[in-house]
Write a protein that holds these residues in place. Structure first.
Motif, mmCIF file in Angstrom:
data_model
loop_
_atom_site.group_PDB
_atom_site.id
_atom_site.type_symbol
_atom_site.label_atom_id
_atom_site.label_comp_id
_atom_site.label_asym_id
_atom_site.label_seq_id
_atom_site.Cartn_x
_atom_site.Cartn_y
_atom_site.Cartn_z
ATOM 1 N N ASP A 148 72.731 15.510 28.107
ATOM 2 C CA ASP A 148 72.921 16.188 26.820
ATOM 3 C C ASP A 148 72.179 17.524 26.775
ATOM 4 N N ASP A 149 70.938 17.537 27.255
ATOM 5 C CA ASP A 149 70.174 18.786 27.275
ATOM 6 C C ASP A 149 70.826 19.807 28.204
ATOM 7 N N ALA A 150 71.317 19.334 29.349
ATOM 8 C CA ALA A 150 71.970 20.238 30.294
ATOM 9 C C ALA A 150 73.206 20.869 29.678
ATOM 10 N N ARG A 151 73.964 20.084 28.920
ATOM 11 C CA ARG A 151 75.170 20.624 28.295
ATOM 12 C C ARG A 151 74.838 21.603 27.188
ATOM 13 N N ARG A 152 73.730 21.365 26.486
ATOM 14 C CA ARG A 152 73.307 22.329 25.462
ATOM 15 C C ARG A 152 72.888 23.644 26.112
ATOM 16 N N ILE A 153 72.175 23.548 27.234
ATOM 17 C CA ILE A 153 71.746 24.757 27.942
ATOM 18 C C ILE A 153 72.953 25.529 28.475
ATOM 19 N N ALA A 154 73.905 24.802 29.030
ATOM 20 C CA ALA A 154 75.101 25.448 29.588
ATOM 21 C C ALA A 154 75.973 26.046 28.494
ATOM 22 N N GLY A 155 75.974 25.427 27.321
ATOM 23 C CA GLY A 155 76.772 25.930 26.212
ATOM 24 C C GLY A 155 78.265 25.834 26.443
ATOM 25 N N LEU A 156 78.683 24.838 27.228
ATOM 26 C CA LEU A 156 80.095 24.709 27.577
ATOM 27 C C LEU A 156 80.742 23.454 26.980
ATOM 28 N N GLY A 157 80.023 22.783 26.093
ATOM 29 C CA GLY A 157 80.581 21.590 25.486
ATOM 30 C C GLY A 157 80.551 20.401 26.422
ATOM 31 N N ASP A 158 81.317 19.373 26.091
ATOM 32 C CA ASP A 158 81.315 18.155 26.906
ATOM 33 C C ASP A 158 82.664 17.850 27.533
#
Length: 251
Positions: free
Chosen positions: A82-92
């Motif tokens: 979840d943190d990685a996806r927030r950092i990437a800003g690309l959604g799930d």
């Protein structure tokens, strides 16, 4: 001795195997770039990297009973997703993430080629470190060797630095984040032969590939992205911007 202590001893032994393989590669890699001719350099690298990284990673995964991690994100890494996806800003949406990443890789490759072409026309030197220049093909007869090296290196390095090494370190330390940081720094150190720019790029690319692995949960896609980055340097640019005889004499 309890089951937990036994598992910890096994993990410690597996980490020792991974560390020994890493140190062997660090020492043997220097001999690889010092091979008497360029084809020999490719052959040596294509022997050292799979043996050190691919061989040790697969052995560790088999012994640890984690061979399924080749296709499924290990449970140790899941809390970071979840943190990685927030950092990437690309959604799930994994498909959207993959498309965005491929577009970014293609865009950066085109920018890199354009920059290299401009520097060549303006008489400026190449941005390629001297040690990397030893692996960049000088003519089309070496393109196949360089392409094979680019793909093989991507596969075995992702096996080692994005999966096997951080997985075992996470089990021993209890921190997946610390494990990924350690693996990324070791990934950068493995590129020390390319100088400080190579190590700096190793930190950046290693962190990016780790982030990509976490947000997609697919090791094969991290391998693909890594291979495309390698192919950009070792195949695409040499094909579009052949090395001149004066450049070749410097490497």
């Amino acid at each position: 001795m309890g089951a937990g202590e036994s598992a910890s001893l096994i993990d410690a032994a597996l980490l020792a195997v991974l560390a020994a393989a890493y140190l062997w590669f660090i020492r043997s890699g220097a001999r690889g770039t010092a091979a008497p001719d360029r084809i020999a350099r490719y052959r040596r690298w294509m022997t050292y990297a799979p043996a050190a990284f691919g061989g040790s990673a697969l052995l560790v995964l088999l012994v640890a009973g984690d061979i399924a991690a080749l296709a499924t994100l290990p449970a140790e890494f899941v809390p970071l997703v979840d943190d990685a996806r927030r950092i990437a800003g690309l959604g799930d949406n994994v498909a959207h993430i993959q498309i965005a990443v491929l577009a970014a890789v293609l865009g950066s490759a085109l920018i890199g080629v354009a920059l290299a072409a401009w520097r060549k026309r303006s008489g400026r030197g190449a941005l390629t470190p001297h040690a990397m220049a030893a692996l960049v093909p000088r003519d089309r007869t070496e393109i196949g060797w360089a392409g094979s090296l680019a793909i093989i290196a991507a596969i075995v390095e992702e096996l080692y630095f994005r999966l096997a090494l951080p997985l075992i370190v996470a089990r021993l330390s209890g921190s997946a984040l610390a494990a990924i940081v350690i693996a990324t720094l070791m990934f950068a150190r493995a590129h020390r032969g390319y100088g400080w720019p190579g190590m700096a790029f190793g930190v950046f690319s290693g962190a990016t590939l780790a982030l990509l692995y976490l947000v997609t949960g697919q090791l094969w896609f991290a391998m693909l992205a890594h291979a495309l980055l390698n192919l950009n340097v070792l195949v695409l640019r040499p094909m579009l911007l052949p090395v001149s005889s004066s450049d070749a004499s410097r490497s």
